[in-house]
Design a protein around this motif. Structure first.
Motif, PDB file in Angstrom:
ATOM      1  N   LEU A 127       9.777   9.529  -3.191  1.00  0.00           N
ATOM      2  CA  LEU A 127      11.009   8.740  -3.232  1.00  0.00           C
ATOM      3  C   LEU A 127      11.302   8.098  -1.881  1.00  0.00           C
ATOM      4  O   LEU A 127      11.747   6.945  -1.816  1.00  0.00           O
ATOM      5  N   LEU A 128      11.059   8.829  -0.797  1.00  0.00           N
ATOM      6  CA  LEU A 128      11.288   8.261   0.528  1.00  0.00           C
ATOM      7  C   LEU A 128      10.368   7.069   0.786  1.00  0.00           C
ATOM      8  O   LEU A 128      10.808   6.020   1.273  1.00  0.00           O
ATOM      9  N   LEU A 129       9.085   7.216   0.445  1.00  0.00           N
ATOM     10  CA  LEU A 129       8.147   6.110   0.637  1.00  0.00           C
ATOM     11  C   LEU A 129       8.506   4.925  -0.248  1.00  0.00           C
ATOM     12  O   LEU A 129       8.334   3.770   0.152  1.00  0.00           O
ATOM     13  N   LEU A 130       9.012   5.211  -1.440  1.00  0.00           N
ATOM     14  CA  LEU A 130       9.343   4.139  -2.370  1.00  0.00           C
ATOM     15  C   LEU A 130      10.594   3.376  -1.933  1.00  0.00           C
ATOM     16  O   LEU A 130      10.675   2.151  -2.078  1.00  0.00           O
ATOM     17  N   VAL A 131      11.555   4.090  -1.369  1.00  0.00           N
ATOM     18  CA  VAL A 131      12.834   3.473  -1.033  1.00  0.00           C
ATOM     19  C   VAL A 131      12.817   2.822   0.347  1.00  0.00           C
ATOM     20  O   VAL A 131      13.171   1.648   0.504  1.00  0.00           O
ATOM     21  N   ILE A 132      12.369   3.588   1.350  1.00  0.00           N
ATOM     22  CA  ILE A 132      12.469   3.062   2.719  1.00  0.00           C
ATOM     23  C   ILE A 132      11.281   2.193   3.086  1.00  0.00           C
ATOM     24  O   ILE A 132      11.395   1.298   3.936  1.00  0.00           O
ATOM     25  N   GLY A 133      10.120   2.434   2.444  1.00  0.00           N
ATOM     26  CA  GLY A 133       8.951   1.610   2.724  1.00  0.00           C
ATOM     27  C   GLY A 133       8.640   1.528   4.200  1.00  0.00           C
ATOM     28  O   GLY A 133       8.509   2.546   4.890  1.00  0.00           O
ATOM     29  N   SER A 134       8.542   0.315   4.710  1.00  0.00           N
ATOM     30  CA  SER A 134       8.237   0.106   6.122  1.00  0.00           C
ATOM     31  C   SER A 134       9.498  -0.100   6.945  1.00  0.00           C
ATOM     32  O   SER A 134       9.423  -0.469   8.112  1.00  0.00           O
ATOM     33  N   GLY A 135      10.672   0.133   6.341  1.00  0.00           N
ATOM     34  CA  GLY A 135      11.910  -0.103   7.054  1.00  0.00           C
ATOM     35  C   GLY A 135      12.151   0.862   8.188  1.00  0.00           C
ATOM     36  O   GLY A 135      12.872   0.545   9.141  1.00  0.00           O
ATOM     37  N   VAL A 136      11.591   2.055   8.091  1.00  0.00           N
ATOM     38  CA  VAL A 136      11.751   3.074   9.129  1.00  0.00           C
ATOM     39  C   VAL A 136      10.403   3.271   9.818  1.00  0.00           C
ATOM     40  O   VAL A 136       9.425   3.640   9.164  1.00  0.00           O
ATOM     41  N   PRO A 137      10.318   2.998  11.110  1.00  0.00           N
ATOM     42  CA  PRO A 137       9.044   3.163  11.821  1.00  0.00           C
ATOM     43  C   PRO A 137       8.496   4.583  11.681  1.00  0.00           C
ATOM     44  O   PRO A 137       9.250   5.558  11.674  1.00  0.00           O
ATOM     45  N   ALA A 141       0.831  -1.204   0.000  1.00  0.00           N
ATOM     46  CA  ALA A 141       0.000   0.000   0.000  1.00  0.00           C
ATOM     47  C   ALA A 141       0.865   1.254   0.000  1.00  0.00           C
ATOM     48  O   ALA A 141       0.586   2.220  -0.725  1.00  0.00           O
ATOM     49  N   MET A 142       1.941   1.253   0.794  1.00  0.00           N
ATOM     50  CA  MET A 142       2.800   2.431   0.847  1.00  0.00           C
ATOM     51  C   MET A 142       3.589   2.618  -0.443  1.00  0.00           C
ATOM     52  O   MET A 142       3.886   3.735  -0.846  1.00  0.00           O
ATOM     53  N   ARG A 143       3.938   1.502  -1.123  1.00  0.00           N
ATOM     54  CA  ARG A 143       4.616   1.639  -2.420  1.00  0.00           C
ATOM     55  C   ARG A 143       3.678   2.277  -3.448  1.00  0.00           C
ATOM     56  O   ARG A 143       4.088   3.124  -4.252  1.00  0.00           O
ATOM     57  N   MET A 144       2.412   1.870  -3.437  1.00  0.00           N
ATOM     58  CA  MET A 144       1.450   2.486  -4.350  1.00  0.00           C
ATOM     59  C   MET A 144       1.205   3.945  -3.975  1.00  0.00           C
ATOM     60  O   MET A 144       1.007   4.787  -4.857  1.00  0.00           O
ATOM     61  N   ALA A 145       1.220   4.237  -2.705  1.00  0.00           N
ATOM     62  CA  ALA A 145       1.099   5.625  -2.272  1.00  0.00           C
ATOM     63  C   ALA A 145       2.269   6.445  -2.792  1.00  0.00           C
ATOM     64  O   ALA A 145       2.101   7.605  -3.213  1.00  0.00           O
ATOM     65  N   ALA A 146       3.469   5.858  -2.791  1.00  0.00           N
ATOM     66  CA  ALA A 146       4.650   6.556  -3.298  1.00  0.00           C
ATOM     67  C   ALA A 146       4.491   6.872  -4.790  1.00  0.00           C
ATOM     68  O   ALA A 146       4.784   7.992  -5.233  1.00  0.00           O
ATOM     69  N   VAL A 147       4.010   5.901  -5.559  1.00  0.00           N
ATOM     70  CA  VAL A 147       3.797   6.128  -6.990  1.00  0.00           C
ATOM     71  C   VAL A 147       2.740   7.205  -7.209  1.00  0.00           C
ATOM     72  O   VAL A 147       2.878   8.061  -8.099  1.00  0.00           O
ATOM     73  N   PHE A 148       1.691   7.197  -6.392  1.00  0.00           N
ATOM     74  CA  PHE A 148       0.642   8.209  -6.506  1.00  0.00           C
ATOM     75  C   PHE A 148       1.199   9.603  -6.226  1.00  0.00           C
ATOM     76  O   PHE A 148       0.894  10.562  -6.949  1.00  0.00           O
ATOM     77  N   SER A 175       7.406   6.052   9.178  1.00  0.00           N
ATOM     78  CA  SER A 175       7.603   6.704   7.883  1.00  0.00           C
ATOM     79  C   SER A 175       6.308   6.754   7.081  1.00  0.00           C
ATOM     80  O   SER A 175       6.176   7.581   6.170  1.00  0.00           O
ATOM     81  N   GLU A 176       5.356   5.876   7.405  1.00  0.00           N
ATOM     82  CA  GLU A 176       4.076   5.871   6.684  1.00  0.00           C
ATOM     83  C   GLU A 176       3.307   7.180   6.846  1.00  0.00           C
ATOM     84  O   GLU A 176       2.456   7.525   6.026  1.00  0.00           O
ATOM     85  N   LEU A 177       3.613   7.932   7.903  1.00  0.00           N
ATOM     86  CA  LEU A 177       2.917   9.188   8.140  1.00  0.00           C
ATOM     87  C   LEU A 177       3.281  10.255   7.115  1.00  0.00           C
ATOM     88  O   LEU A 177       2.611  11.300   7.040  1.00  0.00           O
ATOM     89  N   LEU A 178       4.324  10.021   6.338  1.00  0.00           N
ATOM     90  CA  LEU A 178       4.691  10.986   5.301  1.00  0.00           C
ATOM     91  C   LEU A 178       3.562  11.157   4.282  1.00  0.00           C
ATOM     92  O   LEU A 178       3.326  12.261   3.788  1.00  0.00           O
ATOM     93  N   PHE A 179       2.881  10.066   3.958  1.00  0.00           N
ATOM     94  CA  PHE A 179       1.819  10.141   2.950  1.00  0.00           C
ATOM     95  C   PHE A 179       0.646  10.994   3.410  1.00  0.00           C
ATOM     96  O   PHE A 179       0.243  11.934   2.697  1.00  0.00           O
ATOM     97  N   PRO A 180       0.028  10.727   4.580  1.00  0.00           N
ATOM     98  CA  PRO A 180      -1.072  11.607   5.002  1.00  0.00           C
ATOM     99  C   PRO A 180      -0.621  13.049   5.253  1.00  0.00           C
ATOM    100  O   PRO A 180      -1.408  13.978   5.046  1.00  0.00           O
ATOM    101  N   ALA A 181       0.628  13.241   5.683  1.00  0.00           N
ATOM    102  CA  ALA A 181       1.114  14.614   5.883  1.00  0.00           C
ATOM    103  C   ALA A 181       1.180  15.348   4.553  1.00  0.00           C
ATOM    104  O   ALA A 181       0.766  16.521   4.448  1.00  0.00           O
ATOM    105  N   TRP A 182       1.674  14.677   3.512  1.00  0.00           N
ATOM    106  CA  TRP A 182       1.713  15.293   2.178  1.00  0.00           C
ATOM    107  C   TRP A 182       0.299  15.574   1.669  1.00  0.00           C
ATOM    108  O   TRP A 182       0.038  16.650   1.094  1.00  0.00           O
ATOM    109  N   ALA A 183      -0.613  14.630   1.858  1.00  0.00           N
ATOM    110  CA  ALA A 183      -1.988  14.822   1.403  1.00  0.00           C
ATOM    111  C   ALA A 183      -2.642  16.009   2.107  1.00  0.00           C
ATOM    112  O   ALA A 183      -3.409  16.760   1.496  1.00  0.00           O
ATOM    113  N   LEU A 184      -2.351  16.196   3.382  1.00  0.00           N
ATOM    114  CA  LEU A 184      -2.909  17.316   4.130  1.00  0.00           C
ATOM    115  C   LEU A 184      -2.393  18.643   3.583  1.00  0.00           C
ATOM    116  O   LEU A 184      -3.165  19.588   3.366  1.00  0.00           O
TER     117      LEU A 184
END
Length: 213
Positions: free
Chosen positions: A167-177, A133-140, A179-188
């Motif tokens: 790029l951060l979501l695409l590269v680090i994915g779930s490797g960094v705790p 899901a986060m990889r698809m969010a990165a592409v979006f 990090s998923e919050l980057l997507f909703p922060a960008w959307a906001l």
């Protein structure tokens, strides 16, 4: 009299949907991290934290619905001049993100309902959400930023921010705790910008004398 389609172009409610999506998704991610703070799919959920997963699963469907409205608001904001290739990636990644998000929530709900959750079930649900899901969010995010930059509908700092987040979501994915919050922060941030631009455009547009009072 203005055409009816102009009145329906990016309604204010659609812009607000982006804010609702970002807040709901952020809340679901925080709750999941509370339940599994280590970010390890094999870590069992403590009995006193199962409530966090249950609340997160209740939130996810609404986040997905608001995300679809958010996509519509972005498409209306960019207009009809969008590049077809990038627009296809934009739509495809958005739809796959929602589908993966729902699939992850359904899998997690099944695991939560089991008295003795299997390691495979936990790993499957976590991988769907945190990886795919986060990889698809990165592409979006990357596709949206590319469209905004090509058409000039987003300021350069906002387009650069989206590229970095993608790029951060695409590269680090779930490797960094967390990090998923980057997507909703960008959307906001993007939703607030779209709302501000639409509000400014409405103020500058003079009323049509042929419109009924």
């Amino acid at each position: 009299m203005k055409p009816t389609t102009d009145r329906l172009d990016t309604p204010r409610a659609a812009g607000m949907a982006g804010i609702a999506f970002s807040l709901l998704l952020a809340a679901a991610i925080v709750l999941m991290r509370i339940a599994v703070p280590s970010g390890n799919a094999n870590t069992p959920i403590a009995p006193d934290r199962r409530w966090a997963v249950q609340v997160a699963l209740e939130i996810v469907p609404f986040a997905g619905i608001f995300f679809l409205w958010f996509m519509g608001a972005l498409r209306a904001h960019t207009g009809a001049a969008e590049d077809r290739f990038v627009a296809t990636v934009f739509l495809g990644s958005g739809f796959v993100f929602v589908a993966t998000l729902f699939a992850a929530a359904a899998a997690a709900g099944t695991v939560l309902a089991e008295e003795t959750p299997s390691d495979f079930g936990r790993h499957y649900a976590y991988t769907l959400l945190a990886t795919y899901a986060m990889r698809m969010a990165a592409v979006f995010v990357l596709a949206t930023s590319t469209i905004g930059r090509m058409l000039g509908v987003f300021p350069r700092p906002l387009a650069v921010l989206g590229t970095v987040v993608g790029l951060l979501l695409l590269v680090i994915g779930s490797g960094v705790p967390w990090s998923e919050l980057l997507f909703p922060a960008w959307a906001l941030i993007l939703s607030l910008y779209v709302l501000r631009v639409r509000r400014g455009t409405a103020r500058r547009t003079p009323p049509d004398p042929t419109d009924p009072p």
